[in-house]
Design an enzyme around this catalytic site. Structure first.
Site, PDB file in Angstrom:
ATOM      1  N   LYS A 170      47.512  34.637  35.982  1.00 20.95           N
ATOM      2  CA  LYS A 170      46.196  34.914  36.576  1.00 20.95           C
ATOM      3  C   LYS A 170      45.845  36.342  36.189  1.00 20.95           C
ATOM      4  O   LYS A 170      46.315  37.298  36.780  1.00 20.95           O
ATOM      5  CB  LYS A 170      46.252  34.761  38.097  1.00 20.95           C
ATOM      6  N   GLY A 201      40.252  33.816  37.588  1.00 20.68           N
ATOM      7  CA  GLY A 201      39.687  33.748  38.927  1.00 20.68           C
ATOM      8  C   GLY A 201      39.813  35.058  39.667  1.00 20.68           C
ATOM      9  O   GLY A 201      40.369  36.036  39.157  1.00 20.68           O
ATOM     10  N   GLY A 203      41.141  37.628  42.639  1.00 22.26           N
ATOM     11  CA  GLY A 203      42.428  37.864  43.274  1.00 22.26           C
ATOM     12  C   GLY A 203      42.573  37.225  44.637  1.00 22.26           C
ATOM     13  O   GLY A 203      43.576  36.534  44.907  1.00 22.26           O
ATOM     14  N   PRO A 204      41.611  37.417  45.558  1.00 16.96           N
ATOM     15  CA  PRO A 204      41.750  36.853  46.898  1.00 16.96           C
ATOM     16  C   PRO A 204      41.717  35.323  46.939  1.00 16.96           C
ATOM     17  O   PRO A 204      42.075  34.734  47.957  1.00 16.96           O
ATOM     18  CB  PRO A 204      40.535  37.432  47.637  1.00 16.96           C
ATOM     19  N   GLY A 207      44.454  34.371  42.922  1.00 18.60           N
ATOM     20  CA  GLY A 207      45.678  35.166  42.999  1.00 18.60           C
ATOM     21  C   GLY A 207      46.496  34.858  44.232  1.00 18.60           C
ATOM     22  O   GLY A 207      47.718  34.671  44.155  1.00 18.60           O
ATOM     23  N   GLU A 245      55.047  46.123  39.988  1.00 18.95           N
ATOM     24  CA  GLU A 245      54.815  47.396  39.299  1.00 18.95           C
ATOM     25  C   GLU A 245      53.499  47.926  39.844  1.00 18.95           C
ATOM     26  O   GLU A 245      52.443  47.382  39.564  1.00 18.95           O
ATOM     27  CB  GLU A 245      54.765  47.172  37.789  1.00 18.95           C
ATOM     28  N   CYS A 279      48.712  53.778  35.452  1.00 21.90           N
ATOM     29  CA  CYS A 279      49.482  54.006  36.681  1.00 21.90           C
ATOM     30  C   CYS A 279      50.537  55.089  36.499  1.00 21.90           C
ATOM     31  O   CYS A 279      50.907  55.766  37.467  1.00 21.90           O
ATOM     32  CB  CYS A 279      50.129  52.707  37.139  1.00 21.90           C
ATOM     33  N   GLU A 371      46.342  57.990  44.513  1.00 27.92           N
ATOM     34  CA  GLU A 371      46.131  57.638  43.112  1.00 27.92           C
ATOM     35  C   GLU A 371      44.633  57.510  42.838  1.00 27.92           C
ATOM     36  O   GLU A 371      43.959  56.656  43.421  1.00 27.92           O
ATOM     37  CB  GLU A 371      46.837  56.323  42.776  1.00 27.92           C
TER      38      GLU A 371
END
Length: 463
Positions: A170, A201, A203-204, A207, A245, A279, A371
């Site tokens: 995904k 698609g 995430g909510p 995912g 990660e 990141c 971040e």
């Protein structure tokens, strides 16, 4: 640019369960360039079922044959290099040179490393009167981010395939077109039907359905720490393995006696690369008080060479642009000294943020703790090495870092840093070295043999 209006499930492109779609926007122009299916729980279920059906056959496939399929996959990706790079430029906004290098050439290389590992790794060993086997963990849910769309796919899919796992991918909704190209390459490489599946698609929706699906044995996720916590909770309830990660707030420590000019220039380049959407970027530059103002001046001069739209691209979305500008505004409000850039839009069109440098940043400031994920460097002052170490380790993250100085002193300092990897005096990226974090930066490792181990489980037979 070829765009699929279907999901890749069970070795073929299938119509999605819902007519709903997701718009793909070019962040340089703010124009819609494509639409892809918005996958549902029904699509996820079909993909997981296909992966489970293919698992016994692929797990039993000899490692040499899995290596041959991975070699073919590497070659299929290499054959699409120009198309992949152009697609990354379109949907992410990466400048063409960056898109062709880090975004395309690196993942092709990583795919090749796993072809070799599949052929050479020992999947069994003798321990006393036992034979210990390394076997595939099962069906993998690979949920990947938008900032390095192909690299993050390959970093999960290649070791999973090498281990004998099957998987459902995904990808991030901002960059799904690169994932479609990867699915085409998998198909052309002759990977058996159902071994790899793709569901695009949100995430909510897709995912979460994938992460909590009972047919998934391992969830491998790269993204924000907040979402990683959520996935960890979902997986923990079902006693599933996770590889996470997550975020970072890495320190670039310049020790007295280091080549200050090089350390500052490379440090700024590290943060500006990919528009700061990395990141592991060294977003906190730590400089001894005696060299502090010189470093600030060098950083301001260096960042001036990163012209938006030329050497540095836009952020991926309007949402991300506004988020980063908000951090810059907060840095000013909390008393940091703005020496370059700022929150004002550098161009009329596109999701650009001005490359920005802050000085006089203190540990309690938001820009020193959270971040930002944009082209923003925070320069912090330290008095001695113990002070520098406290600053370097003084965040909830521990993903990466850098140390500059005499080699012996730099290594000694790096060994005390609470982080997953440290570059010494500009050490080059190694695609075979383990990549991953400490603390809130994640669980598990990617790349090389350590990355392969994430997709294996252990069985011992006693004689």
């Amino acid at each position: 640019m070829k765009v699929h209006d279907a999901m890749y499930i069970g070795g073929e492109w299938r119509a999605p369960a819902s007519p709903e779609t997701i718009a793909v926007i070019d962040p340089s122009t703010e124009q819609v360039v494509a639409h892809v299916p918005a996958g549902t729980a029904e699509d996820v279920d079909a993909a997981v079922r296909a992966a489970r059906a293919a698992l016994p056959g692929w797990a039993a496939t000899p490692p040499a044959e899995r290596a041959a399929r991975l070699t073919a996959l590497r070659d299929a990706l290499a054959a699409r290099a120009e198309e992949i790079a152009a697609t990354v430029t379109t949907e992410l906004g990466a400048p063409p040179k960056l898109a062709a290098g880090v975004h395309t050439a690196l993942p092709v290389t990583v795919a090749g490393t796993y072809a070799e590992l599949a052929a050479t790794h020992s999947f069994e060993e003798k321990v006393g009167n036992s034979t210990v086997y390394s076997e595939p963990v099962g069906v993998v849910a690979a949920i990947t981010p938008w900032n390095y769309p192909l690299h993050q796919i390959v970093a999960k899919a290649a070791p999973a395939l090498a281990a004998g796992c099957t998987l459902v991918l995904k990808p991030a909704e901002d960059t799904p077109l690169t994932a479609q190209l990867f699915a085409e390459a998998v198909h052309d490489a002759g990977v058996p039907a159902g071994v790899f599946n793709l569901v695009t698609g949100l995430g909510p929706v897709a995912g979460q359905a994938l992460a909590e699906h009972p047919g998934v044995d391992l969830v491998s996720f790269t993204g924000s720490t907040a979402v990683g916590r959520r996935i960890g909770a979902l997986a923990g309830g079902a006693v599933k393995r996770v590889a996470l990660e997550l975020g970072g707030k890495s320190a670039n420590v310049i020790l007295p006696g280091a080549d200050l000019g090089k350390a500052v220039a490379v440090g700024v380049a590290n943060v500006m690369s990919n528009s700061g959407q990395t990141c592991s970027a060294w977003t906190r530059m730590l400089v001894h008080t005696d060299q502090y103002e010189e470093a600030v001046a060098l950083a301001a001069a260096a960042v001036a060479t990163y012209v938006p739209g030329e050497r540095v691209g836009p952020l991926v979305s309007a949402r991300q642009r506004d988020r980063v500008r908000g951090y810059i505004e907060q840095g000013v409000a909390e008393g940091a000294r703005l020496v370059a850039g700022g929150p004002e839009a550098p161009r009329e069109t596109g999701y650009f943020v001005a490359p920005t440098v802050f000085a006089d940043v203190t540990p309690g400031m938001t820009i020193a703790r959270e971040e930002i994920f944009g082209p923003v460097v925070s320069i912090m002052r330290y008095e001695d090495e113990d002070d520098a170490l406290a600053l370097a380790n003084g965040t909830e993250y521990g993903l990466a870092g850098a140390v500059w100085g005499a080699p012996e002193a730099a290594v000694a300092f790096a060994r005390r840093m609470e982080t997953g990897q440290v570059d010494i005096n500009g050490g080059r990226f190694n695609p075979l070295a383990p990549f991953g974090g400490w603390k809130q930066s994640g669980v598990g490792r990617e790349l090389g043999a350590h990355g392969l181990a994430e997709y294996l489980q252990t069985k011992s037979l006693q004689f």
